[in-house]
Design a protein around this motif. Structure first.
Motif, PDB file in Angstrom:
ATOM      1  N   MET A   1      19.767   0.916  36.359  1.00  0.00           N
ATOM      2  CA  MET A   1      18.798   0.150  36.980  1.00  0.00           C
ATOM      3  C   MET A   1      18.123  -0.199  35.504  1.00  0.00           C
ATOM      4  O   MET A   1      18.178   0.024  34.549  1.00  0.00           O
ATOM      5  N   GLN A   2      17.327  -1.678  35.939  1.00  0.00           N
ATOM      6  CA  GLN A   2      16.877  -2.379  35.076  1.00  0.00           C
ATOM      7  C   GLN A   2      15.669  -2.802  35.546  1.00  0.00           C
ATOM      8  O   GLN A   2      15.378  -3.140  36.659  1.00  0.00           O
ATOM      9  N   GLU A   3      14.823  -2.988  34.716  1.00  0.00           N
ATOM     10  CA  GLU A   3      13.476  -3.450  35.005  1.00  0.00           C
ATOM     11  C   GLU A   3      13.379  -4.923  34.730  1.00  0.00           C
ATOM     12  O   GLU A   3      13.472  -5.254  33.221  1.00  0.00           O
ATOM     13  N   ARG A   4      12.885  -5.526  35.619  1.00  0.00           N
ATOM     14  CA  ARG A   4      12.817  -7.501  35.384  1.00  0.00           C
ATOM     15  C   ARG A   4      11.532  -7.740  36.023  1.00  0.00           C
ATOM     16  O   ARG A   4      10.901  -6.927  36.395  1.00  0.00           O
ATOM     17  N   TYR A   5      11.254  -8.915  35.755  1.00  0.00           N
ATOM     18  CA  TYR A   5      10.025  -9.199  36.228  1.00  0.00           C
ATOM     19  C   TYR A   5      10.055 -10.815  36.994  1.00  0.00           C
ATOM     20  O   TYR A   5      10.884 -11.553  36.397  1.00  0.00           O
ATOM     21  N   CYS A   6       9.259 -10.915  38.077  1.00  0.00           N
ATOM     22  CA  CYS A   6       9.356 -12.326  38.710  1.00  0.00           C
ATOM     23  C   CYS A   6       8.587 -13.360  37.888  1.00  0.00           C
ATOM     24  O   CYS A   6       7.862 -12.853  36.845  1.00  0.00           O
TER      25      CYS A   6
END
Length: 55
Positions: A1-6
């Motif tokens: 899993m990766q953490e990304r941002y809108c």
């Protein structure tokens, strides 16, 4: 899993799954009280989520 941002700043979790050879599935999750629910749009701004549009 990766953490990304809108682009609006909302944190989105991206999960990659390989179901069959060369067949990748991407799922998006939001953090918080609805964690575990797959999303297709940003829960904050409503923008359609696409891996190329996330920071």
């Amino acid at each position: 899993m990766q953490e990304r941002y809108c682009k609006c700043g909302k944190r989105i979790i991206v999960q990659y799954s390989n179901r069959k050879s060369d067949n990748w599935m991407v799922r998006y999750w939001q953090m918080g009280h609805n964690f575990g629910k797959t999303i297709r749009t940003c829960p904050h701004c409503g923008r359609k989520i696409n891996i190329d549009s996330l920071c």
